[in-house]
Design a protein around this motif. Structure first.
Motif, PDB file in Angstrom:
ATOM      1  N   PRO A   1       0.816  -1.218   0.000  1.00 20.41           N
ATOM      2  CA  PRO A   1       0.000   0.000   0.000  1.00 20.41           C
ATOM      3  C   PRO A   1       0.850   1.268   0.000  1.00 20.41           C
ATOM      4  CG  PRO A   1      -0.810  -1.552   1.635  1.00 20.41           C
ATOM      5  CD  PRO A   1       0.512  -2.070   1.144  1.00 20.41           C
ATOM      6  N   ALA A   2       1.986   1.230   0.669  1.00 22.42           N
ATOM      7  CA  ALA A   2       2.862   2.399   0.688  1.00 22.42           C
ATOM      8  C   ALA A   2       3.426   2.672  -0.697  1.00 22.42           C
ATOM      9  CB  ALA A   2       3.998   2.186   1.686  1.00 22.42           C
ATOM     10  N   PHE A   3       3.817   1.622  -1.423  1.00 16.96           N
ATOM     11  CA  PHE A   3       4.344   1.769  -2.781  1.00 16.96           C
ATOM     12  C   PHE A   3       3.287   2.411  -3.680  1.00 16.96           C
ATOM     13  CE2 PHE A   3       5.715  -0.032  -6.949  1.00 16.96           C
ATOM     14  CZ  PHE A   3       7.012   0.478  -6.971  1.00 16.96           C
ATOM     15  N   GLU A   4       2.049   1.965  -3.539  1.00 15.97           N
ATOM     16  CA  GLU A   4       0.946   2.543  -4.320  1.00 15.97           C
ATOM     17  C   GLU A   4       0.781   4.033  -3.988  1.00 15.97           C
ATOM     18  OE1 GLU A   4      -1.635   0.787  -6.246  1.00 15.97           O
ATOM     19  OE2 GLU A   4      -0.578  -1.120  -6.155  1.00 15.97           O
ATOM     20  N   LYS A   5       0.800   4.365  -2.701  1.00 16.86           N
ATOM     21  CA  LYS A   5       0.631   5.754  -2.266  1.00 16.86           C
ATOM     22  C   LYS A   5       1.786   6.630  -2.751  1.00 16.86           C
ATOM     23  CE  LYS A   5       1.557   6.945   1.938  1.00 16.86           C
ATOM     24  NZ  LYS A   5       1.612   7.004   3.389  1.00 16.86           N
ATOM     25  N   ILE A   6       2.999   6.139  -2.626  1.00 12.29           N
ATOM     26  CA  ILE A   6       4.173   6.903  -3.047  1.00 12.29           C
ATOM     27  C   ILE A   6       4.132   7.159  -4.551  1.00 12.29           C
ATOM     28  CG2 ILE A   6       6.692   6.793  -3.285  1.00 12.29           C
ATOM     29  CD1 ILE A   6       6.699   5.264  -0.590  1.00 12.29           C
ATOM     30  N   SER A   7       3.618   6.210  -5.323  1.00  5.56           N
ATOM     31  CA  SER A   7       3.553   6.385  -6.779  1.00  5.56           C
ATOM     32  C   SER A   7       2.751   7.622  -7.172  1.00  5.56           C
ATOM     33  CB  SER A   7       2.961   5.145  -7.449  1.00  5.56           C
ATOM     34  OG  SER A   7       1.564   5.066  -7.276  1.00  5.56           O
ATOM     35  N   GLU A   8       1.780   7.984  -6.353  1.00  8.86           N
ATOM     36  CA  GLU A   8       0.950   9.155  -6.622  1.00  8.86           C
ATOM     37  C   GLU A   8       1.686  10.457  -6.313  1.00  8.86           C
ATOM     38  OE1 GLU A   8      -2.514   8.474  -4.238  1.00  8.86           O
ATOM     39  OE2 GLU A   8      -2.956   6.582  -5.253  1.00  8.86           O
ATOM     40  N   GLU A   9       2.710  10.400  -5.492  1.00  5.75           N
ATOM     41  CA  GLU A   9       3.418  11.592  -5.042  1.00  5.75           C
ATOM     42  C   GLU A   9       4.578  12.008  -5.944  1.00  5.75           C
ATOM     43  OE1 GLU A   9       4.579  10.828  -0.998  1.00  5.75           O
ATOM     44  OE2 GLU A   9       2.577  10.095  -0.491  1.00  5.75           O
TER      45      GLU A   9
END
Length: 115
Positions: free
Chosen positions: A50-58
């Motif tokens: 989930p963190a990888f997914e969130k970071i991809s948006e940033e």
């Protein structure tokens, strides 16, 4: 909305690796399931997917790839992976950094260092 591209073929991986700044999450389905079981017992705070997914948006200027090592086991880059999860950072097709483990802070640090 996530920017993570789930790579399905060796050709797709080769194509994306040459697109500027690229972070690749090498993992395996069985690894995530084991991690969830251990996290229940050990009360681990960090789950990296989930963190990888969130970071991809940033980071709009970075390409984020997810590779299941079992699905692409014949690829030359996948053959070098010794533990999962492993994260690699590429600049224009050249690997510039790598680490293994489920550390969101280490992942962010790697991205900031090389983007």
């Amino acid at each position: 909305m996530t920017k993570v591209i789930h790579v399905n073929t060796p050709q797709e991986l080769d194509s994306h690796m040459n697109k500027g700044n690229v972070v690749i999450d090498f993992s395996a389905e069985w690894c995530f399931n084991i991690f969830l079981i251990f996290s229940l017992f050990l009360k681990l705070k960090e789950v990296i997917s989930p963190a990888f997914e969130k970071i991809s948006e940033e980071y709009p200027d970075v390409v984020f790839l997810h590779v299941d090592i079992d699905r692409l086991s014949g690829h030359k880059v996948v053959a070098t992976i010794r533990s999962v999860p492993t994260f690699q950072f590429y600049k224009n097709g050249n690997k510039v950094d790598e680490f293994s483990g489920a550390s969101e802070s280490q992942l962010r640090s790697m991205i900031n260092r090389h983007k």
